[in-house]
Design a protein around this motif. Structure first.
Motif, PDB file in Angstrom:
ATOM      1  N   LEU A 215       0.851  -1.190   0.000  1.00 29.05           N
ATOM      2  CA  LEU A 215       0.000   0.000   0.000  1.00 29.05           C
ATOM      3  C   LEU A 215       0.887   1.240   0.000  1.00 29.05           C
ATOM      4  O   LEU A 215       1.815   1.344   0.803  1.00 29.05           O
ATOM      5  N   SER A 216       0.585   2.193  -0.909  1.00 26.50           N
ATOM      6  CA  SER A 216       1.402   3.399  -1.017  1.00 26.50           C
ATOM      7  C   SER A 216       0.512   4.618  -1.140  1.00 26.50           C
ATOM      8  O   SER A 216      -0.637   4.542  -1.594  1.00 26.50           O
ATOM      9  N   ASP A 217       1.060   5.756  -0.732  1.00 28.36           N
ATOM     10  CA  ASP A 217       0.419   7.036  -0.986  1.00 28.36           C
ATOM     11  C   ASP A 217       1.435   7.953  -1.664  1.00 28.36           C
ATOM     12  O   ASP A 217       2.490   7.488  -2.126  1.00 28.36           O
ATOM     13  N   ALA A 218       1.140   9.229  -1.747  1.00 27.97           N
ATOM     14  CA  ALA A 218       2.023  10.148  -2.457  1.00 27.97           C
ATOM     15  C   ALA A 218       3.409  10.242  -1.833  1.00 27.97           C
ATOM     16  O   ALA A 218       4.380  10.615  -2.505  1.00 27.97           O
ATOM     17  N   SER A 219       3.524   9.865  -0.556  1.00 30.39           N
ATOM     18  CA  SER A 219       4.818   9.937   0.135  1.00 30.39           C
ATOM     19  C   SER A 219       5.609   8.639   0.053  1.00 30.39           C
ATOM     20  O   SER A 219       6.724   8.556   0.563  1.00 30.39           O
ATOM     21  N   VAL A 241      -3.252   1.084   7.998  1.00 33.86           N
ATOM     22  CA  VAL A 241      -2.802   2.438   7.685  1.00 33.86           C
ATOM     23  C   VAL A 241      -2.555   3.188   8.997  1.00 33.86           C
ATOM     24  O   VAL A 241      -3.502   3.442   9.745  1.00 33.86           O
ATOM     25  N   PRO A 242      -1.314   3.527   9.325  1.00 29.90           N
ATOM     26  CA  PRO A 242      -1.037   4.270  10.557  1.00 29.90           C
ATOM     27  C   PRO A 242      -1.794   5.598  10.578  1.00 29.90           C
ATOM     28  O   PRO A 242      -2.089   6.179   9.521  1.00 29.90           O
ATOM     29  N   LYS A 243      -2.090   6.079  11.766  1.00 31.78           N
ATOM     30  CA  LYS A 243      -2.899   7.290  11.892  1.00 31.78           C
ATOM     31  C   LYS A 243      -2.277   8.486  11.178  1.00 31.78           C
ATOM     32  O   LYS A 243      -2.984   9.334  10.628  1.00 31.78           O
ATOM     33  N   ASP A 244      -0.945   8.560  11.197  1.00 30.54           N
ATOM     34  CA  ASP A 244      -0.312   9.717  10.563  1.00 30.54           C
ATOM     35  C   ASP A 244      -0.319   9.637   9.039  1.00 30.54           C
ATOM     36  O   ASP A 244       0.041  10.603   8.361  1.00 30.54           O
ATOM     37  N   ARG A 245      -0.741   8.494   8.478  1.00 28.49           N
ATOM     38  CA  ARG A 245      -0.837   8.349   7.021  1.00 28.49           C
ATOM     39  C   ARG A 245      -2.291   8.124   6.590  1.00 28.49           C
ATOM     40  O   ARG A 245      -2.533   7.799   5.434  1.00 28.49           O
ATOM     41  N   ARG A 246      -3.200   8.313   7.525  1.00 30.56           N
ATOM     42  CA  ARG A 246      -4.594   7.982   7.265  1.00 30.56           C
ATOM     43  C   ARG A 246      -5.350   9.194   6.723  1.00 30.56           C
ATOM     44  O   ARG A 246      -5.434  10.235   7.359  1.00 30.56           O
ATOM     45  N   ARG A 247      -5.898   9.059   5.509  1.00 35.43           N
ATOM     46  CA  ARG A 247      -6.749  10.095   4.912  1.00 35.43           C
ATOM     47  C   ARG A 247      -8.036   9.426   4.434  1.00 35.43           C
ATOM     48  O   ARG A 247      -7.996   8.452   3.690  1.00 35.43           O
ATOM     49  N   GLU A 252     -14.537  16.231  -0.527  1.00 37.73           N
ATOM     50  CA  GLU A 252     -13.581  17.330  -0.351  1.00 37.73           C
ATOM     51  C   GLU A 252     -12.139  16.870  -0.475  1.00 37.73           C
ATOM     52  O   GLU A 252     -11.258  17.668  -0.809  1.00 37.73           O
ATOM     53  N   ASP A 253     -11.884  15.608  -0.190  1.00 39.24           N
ATOM     54  CA  ASP A 253     -10.521  15.076  -0.219  1.00 39.24           C
ATOM     55  C   ASP A 253     -10.572  13.619  -0.695  1.00 39.24           C
ATOM     56  O   ASP A 253     -10.519  12.696   0.107  1.00 39.24           O
ATOM     57  N   PRO A 254     -10.664  13.408  -2.008  1.00 36.80           N
ATOM     58  CA  PRO A 254     -10.791  12.043  -2.536  1.00 36.80           C
ATOM     59  C   PRO A 254      -9.455  11.298  -2.545  1.00 36.80           C
ATOM     60  O   PRO A 254      -8.902  10.970  -3.599  1.00 36.80           O
ATOM     61  N   ALA A 255      -8.957  11.038  -1.331  1.00 36.87           N
ATOM     62  CA  ALA A 255      -7.648  10.406  -1.186  1.00 36.87           C
ATOM     63  C   ALA A 255      -7.709   8.943  -1.597  1.00 36.87           C
ATOM     64  O   ALA A 255      -8.584   8.196  -1.154  1.00 36.87           O
ATOM     65  N   GLN A 275      -1.639  -3.829 -10.674  1.00 39.62           N
ATOM     66  CA  GLN A 275      -1.776  -2.587  -9.925  1.00 39.62           C
ATOM     67  C   GLN A 275      -3.248  -2.286  -9.686  1.00 39.62           C
ATOM     68  O   GLN A 275      -4.088  -2.508 -10.558  1.00 39.62           O
ATOM     69  N   SER A 276      -3.534  -1.784  -8.492  1.00 40.02           N
ATOM     70  CA  SER A 276      -4.889  -1.412  -8.149  1.00 40.02           C
ATOM     71  C   SER A 276      -4.849  -0.170  -7.265  1.00 40.02           C
ATOM     72  O   SER A 276      -3.806   0.467  -7.111  1.00 40.02           O
ATOM     73  N   TYR A 277      -5.985   0.175  -6.697  1.00 36.77           N
ATOM     74  CA  TYR A 277      -6.043   1.300  -5.759  1.00 36.77           C
ATOM     75  C   TYR A 277      -7.300   1.146  -4.914  1.00 36.77           C
ATOM     76  O   TYR A 277      -8.219   0.384  -5.251  1.00 36.77           O
ATOM     77  N   GLY A 278      -7.347   1.870  -3.823  1.00 40.86           N
ATOM     78  CA  GLY A 278      -8.518   1.842  -2.948  1.00 40.86           C
ATOM     79  C   GLY A 278      -8.622   3.116  -2.151  1.00 40.86           C
ATOM     80  O   GLY A 278      -7.683   3.916  -2.095  1.00 40.86           O
ATOM     81  N   GLY A 279      -9.770   3.304  -1.551  1.00 40.41           N
ATOM     82  CA  GLY A 279     -10.001   4.463  -0.700  1.00 40.41           C
ATOM     83  C   GLY A 279     -10.465   4.017   0.667  1.00 40.41           C
ATOM     84  O   GLY A 279     -11.137   2.991   0.815  1.00 40.41           O
ATOM     85  N   LEU A 280     -10.106   4.782   1.687  1.00 38.51           N
ATOM     86  CA  LEU A 280     -10.496   4.481   3.062  1.00 38.51           C
ATOM     87  C   LEU A 280     -11.692   5.360   3.407  1.00 38.51           C
ATOM     88  O   LEU A 280     -11.551   6.568   3.634  1.00 38.51           O
ATOM     89  N   ARG A 281     -12.868   4.760   3.370  1.00 38.28           N
ATOM     90  CA  ARG A 281     -14.080   5.516   3.695  1.00 38.28           C
ATOM     91  C   ARG A 281     -15.154   4.571   4.196  1.00 38.28           C
ATOM     92  O   ARG A 281     -15.140   3.376   3.910  1.00 38.28           O
TER      93      ARG A 281
END
Length: 614
Positions: A215-219, A241-247, A252-255, A275-281
């Protein structure tokens, strides 16, 4: 010429190697459906078509809008040499309606249903470095027990029935895979635990194999997980997903998080990768409120039917898909009912990344078991085809609800139980396939499942005062029900509509407005819309603003869906013309919608006014 619609058609499960087969194919219309007997499987075809556009469309190069009981396609392709040692899969994203595929003279697949993808394993007839002659027959009678959405049963399009689509209308492509390979994952967010769950299937031998997920994000990398593939039938991994990387994904913020999947052997060699992707919601229901990530987000939806003047149900380009979403958002909507058409996966991909809420819907408008009505008569195939839709689209964070049926009719005769059974079957099947989203048993008209998650109505009253009076009953637990102005439930409606009693579910008016306004840009002598057309632009704005206010100001209304985004052929009640030119001042349309809704105000603490700001 360039290949049309050449972008990857399945962005939520993509491998690096693939070959788009869109472009010129041999083609022949088979009006009497006698082509098999006449040897069309084995000979060259008489015409040429541009895939993936249907033959009714001008973009296809055919532009034939008459009935076609059957159409045929033929193309010979060279399978790339560099795919040696791997299976080759032939994918069809959507073919309408009843399809048979032959490859190198052998029948390889059959598929029924015009909305969903299917695949053909070419291993037994063609390998890397060889040629494969693909022949496709698509039968599409446009009558009887067939889920066809808004496609016209007459020669012409009229009112809210549109030009038909026959045959291939989405991308055709090839993909190489290993003997043991990954199947499309199910991606389920768990906001409470801060986890994205990945459920991966595998085809082929799996002894000694493992699935690895990253799992990766922009960082960069967020977390990884690995699990043996030979223990359980399915392989489930949890990506914390650690809290400091959780969006949290929201409008308003389609992370989105990138997800890399690998199938590895005991020595760590990668056998397959995608390759895939997902959202936390999260989506939840609290009384009459639908919550997104634990808070009410009023669903300002627009009815989007996804038709195009030159492509019919196929967008001319990927940019056209993006444009439609952005036009809607500019007008003040935060989502859409994707109405009476299963939209292509690229559209949902753009909804995911742009933060656009959508309801996934089947194309089966007005299902009716009446022996005297040749409509979309429900059968077990409705359930089968709908489950294919849910499976395809399960992992998209933008989807906030499911709508299996739309405006069904129940009549008093000996076949009445068929629609009851299909309605309940589609509802229960959806709940079994997806426990993470609300399901409405049937949008508008007849609610038949007592435990339906959502209750709604379709109401095109144009007088705001009368519209408000009809909606006031929700405040005392007696909401407006189609065909039943007095609202004593249950009872048989005069027009054959019947609904189970309302049980306090979240409620919204999921179709309203439809204000008839024929523009000078798309003039039509026989245009159609709801009610009497306004006599002036100012009257249009007043009517729109007052109708919208009725629903925004109802503290028990969790959302609405305005009809509609664009004109479609003769139905001219859109906010945009069929060619997507604006018909109105979008600033004024937006201003009417974007104030805080009553249900949002009642949820938030009055001492925290900052929370009321969007």
């Amino acid at each position: 010429m360039s290949v049309p619609r050449a972008e990857h058609p399945r962005p939520q499960f993509a491998r690096n190697d693939w070959l788009c087969l869109n472009g010129k194919w041999q083609f022949e219309v088979d009006r009497a459906d006698s082509g098999f007997e006449r040897g069309l499987v084995d000979r060259e075809l008489a015409d040429e078509i541009l895939v993936p556009f249907c033959p009714e469309s001008t973009l296809s190069g055919i532009g034939d809008v008459d009935f076609m009981k059957s159409v045929w396609y033929r193309r010979t392709v060279h399978i790339p040499d560099e795919w040696s040692g791997r299976k080759v899969l032939l994918h069809f994203q959507a073919v309408d309606h009843d399809t048979t595929v032959w490859v190198n003279g052998s029948e390889m697949a059959r598929h029924r249903g015009g909305w969903t993808p299917f695949s053909v394993d070419l291993s037994s007839v063609a390998k890397a470095g060889e040629r494969a002659t693909i022949v496709v027959r698509s039968r599409d009678p446009h009558t009887g027990p067939q889920a066809r959405g808004k496609q016209s049963g007459r020669y012409e399009n009229y009112t809210a029935f549109y030009t038909r689509t026959t045959g291939i209308w989405q991308t055709v492509w090839l993909e190489p895979v290993a003997e043991s390979h990954l199947l499309r994952p199910r991606i389920t967010p768990d906001v409470a635990r801060g986890v994205i769950e990945i459920d991966v299937g595998i085809r082929g031998a799996r002894r000694g194999l493992s699935v690895r997920a990253r799992l990766s994000d922009a960082s960069g990398e967020v977390t990884t997980a690995q699990r043996r593939a030979d223990i359980d039938f399915g392989t489930k991994l949890e990506l914390y997903v650690p809290k400091d990387r959780r969006r949290l994904w929201c409008p308003e913020d389609p992370a989105l998080y990138d997800i890399s999947l690998q199938l590895v052997d005991g020595r760590g060699r990668v056998l397959d990768e995608a390759q895939s992707y997902g959202g936390l919601r999260s989506i939840a229901i609290d009384g009459r409120t639908v919550l997104l990530n634990g808070k009410p987000v009023f669903q300002r939806l627009v009815l989007d039917q996804g038709y195009y003047p030159d492509g019919i149900m196929t967008a001319p380009s990927d940019e056209d898909l993006v444009r439609d979403i952005k036009l809607s958002m500019t007008a003040g909507f935060n989502g859409a009912r994707l109405h009476q058409k299963v939209f292509e996966e690229r559209f949902l991909f753009h909804c995911d990344r742009l933060g656009y809420l959508v309801w996934g819907e089947f194309g089966d408008w007005g299902a009716d078991t009446s022996a005297t009505v040749d409509n979309q008569q429900p059968t077990a195939s409705f359930i089968t085809q709908w489950l294919e839709v849910v499976e395809r689209d399960y992992s998209h964070p933008s989807i906030v609800g499911w709508c299996p049926l739309n405006e069904t009719h129940q009549t008093l005769h000996d076949r009445i139980t068929v629609l009851d059974d299909v309605t309940r079957g589609m509802f229960l099947a959806t709940k079994a396939a997806d426990r993470s989203r609300p399901v409405i048993d049937a949008s508008g008209y007849s609610h038949r499942v007592p435990e339906t998650d959502i209750y709604d109505s379709h109401y095109y009253e144009q007088d705001p005062v009368k519209f408000a009076a009809a909606m006031e009953g929700l405040d005392v637990g007696k909401p407006f029900v189609n065909g039943d102005s007095d609202r004593p439930l249950p009872r048989q409606m005069p027009d054959g509509l019947w609904s189970i009693p309302y049980r306090g579910q979240p409620y919204f008016c999921s179709e309203f407005g439809g204000i008839w306004w024929s523009s000078e840009i798309d003039p039509s002598e026989d245009s159609w819309g709801y009610g009497e057309a306004p006599v002036s632009l100012e009257e249009f704005y007043r009517r729109f603003e007052e109708l919208v206010s009725v629903l925004l100001d109802n503290k028990n209304m969790f959302g609405y869906c305005y009809t509609q985004l664009t004109d479609v052929f003769k139905e001219q009640n859109g906010l945009f013309c069929f060619n997507r030119e604006p018909k109105f001042d979008l600033g004024r349309i937006r201003a009417a919608q974007t104030r805080v809704a009553a249900i949002e105000k009642t949820w938030l603490a009055p001492e925290d006014p900052a929370e009321l700001q969007h």
